[in-house]
Design a protein around this motif. Structure first.
Motif, short mmCIF file in Angstrom:
data_model
loop_
_atom_site.label_atom_id
_atom_site.label_comp_id
_atom_site.label_asym_id
_atom_site.label_seq_id
_atom_site.Cartn_x
_atom_site.Cartn_y
_atom_site.Cartn_z
N TYR A 126 35.26 13.61 49.53
CA TYR A 126 35.19 13.87 48.14
C TYR A 126 33.76 13.99 47.84
CZ TYR A 126 34.96 13.13 43.21
OH TYR A 126 34.80 13.06 41.70
N GLY A 127 33.39 15.33 47.13
CA GLY A 127 31.81 15.31 46.50
C GLY A 127 32.10 15.91 45.25
N GLY A 137 28.76 12.21 47.67
CA GLY A 137 29.98 12.53 48.30
C GLY A 137 30.15 11.32 49.25
#
Length: 320
Positions: A126-127, A137
């Motif tokens: 996830y970023g 992230g």
């Protein structure tokens, strides 16, 4: 020389498990000697700094293969998709030794049995951009290690930050990689045909590393640019080392890369790489190749492919 580059942490060499996590699956990064924290426009940010994933658009897919020594191969698949809440990614890394003949102290030339070594890491990434200049992230990965009849299961996480300055694309990045629980191999051991008995080996930490990197574009024209990168790595299982990289870009079609590793045993030669961008329809398609010469393991080759389905920038063919 010992005063300039002291062997800080070198006495810890070999204390970690899951060392396949230290193999760089990004072909672009490998050509830059692993100086990778501030790289953007690349779905392989899932492997070296998930904060860079925040700058990907729409759908991106990457494939790579590392031809390691002695017939060992590391295959890597990454995919990312952008949403209003941030960018999400999926990664799969698989290392396989190929068939190996079992040997014992009583049969040093082989027992006729075959065994395999395999390692697999499956993760989600996830970023997200918090501002136009700052992004963060993270990754979380499940890791499986299998050596003959012994297996181990564990999990590791990465956490990275990326900050850009509006001056010659100056960028700073920080990453903690492969932080997790200890790994312990366990399985049923059958010595010379006797009844199998369960065996649990000692536990060892994951190869955690703390990284700090900076990059700048000192020269840029309408058709060409030059990016320089410097990075410090502080691993938990070896000495601190420095990575230096430079990437030349021509009209977003041709990329030439070179890098050098300082204070990395067995890797005293420069790395090199090349990238070519073409199109699949109206969408950018990147081919990458990198070579990493080593003193004892020979020349390590990497090939990779990146594809971007970038609906917001189709006419320009994407970006790097």
């Amino acid at each position: 020389m010992s005063q300039l580059l002291p062997n800080l942490g070198g006495q810890r060499a070999g204390i970690s498990a899951l060392t396949f996590l230290k193999i760089d699956p990004s072909v672009r990064s490998a050509g830059l000697a692993g100086a990778n924290l501030t790289l953007t426009g690349d779905v392989f940010a899932t492997s070296y700094n998930p904060a860079g994933l925040a700058e990907e658009n729409d759908l991106s897919v990457g494939l790579s293969n590392t031809f390691w020594a002695s017939g060992v191969n590391l295959s890597y698949l990454a995919a990312s998709k952008s949403f209003s809440s941030g960018n999400f990614g999926l990664t799969i890394a698989s290392l396989n030794s190929g068939p190996m003949e079992r040997r014992t102290e009583f049969a040093p030339n082989g027992t006729g049995e075959i065994f395999y070594v395999s390692n697999t890491a499956v993760g989600v990434s996830y970023g997200r951009k918090l501002t136009d200049f700052f992004s963060f992230g993270g990754n979380i990965r499940y890791v499986n290690e299998s050596i003959a009849e012994y297996t181990a299961h564990t999990a590791v996480v990465d956490l990275g930050f990326l900050y850009r300055v509006d001056f010659k694309d100056l960028s700073f990045a920080v990453l903690v990689q492969n932080f997790g629980t200890n790994s312990r191999l366990a399985g049923d051991f059958q010595p010379d045909g006797l009844n199998p008995k369960p065996v649990t080996l000692e536990s060892y930490p994951a190869p955690t590393v703390f990284k700090v990197g900076v990059s700048i574009v000192p020269w840029k024209t309408e058709d060409m640019s030059l990016t320089t990168i410097a990075q410090l790595n502080h691993p938990n299982d070896n000495a601190e080392n420095i990575r230096l990289g430079v990437e030349y870009e021509y009209r977003k079609l041709l990329y030439l890369r070179a890098g050098y590793k300082i204070n990395v045993p067995d890797q005293t030669y420069p790395t090199a790489g090349i990238g070519l961008r073409t199109r699949l329809g109206k969408h950018p398609l990147h081919f990458d190749y990198a070579v990493d010469p080593t003193r004892y393991l020979g020349w390590i080759h990497r090939v990779g492919l990146r594809f971007n389905l970038n609906s917001s920038n189709r006419d320009e063919g994407g970006r790097e």
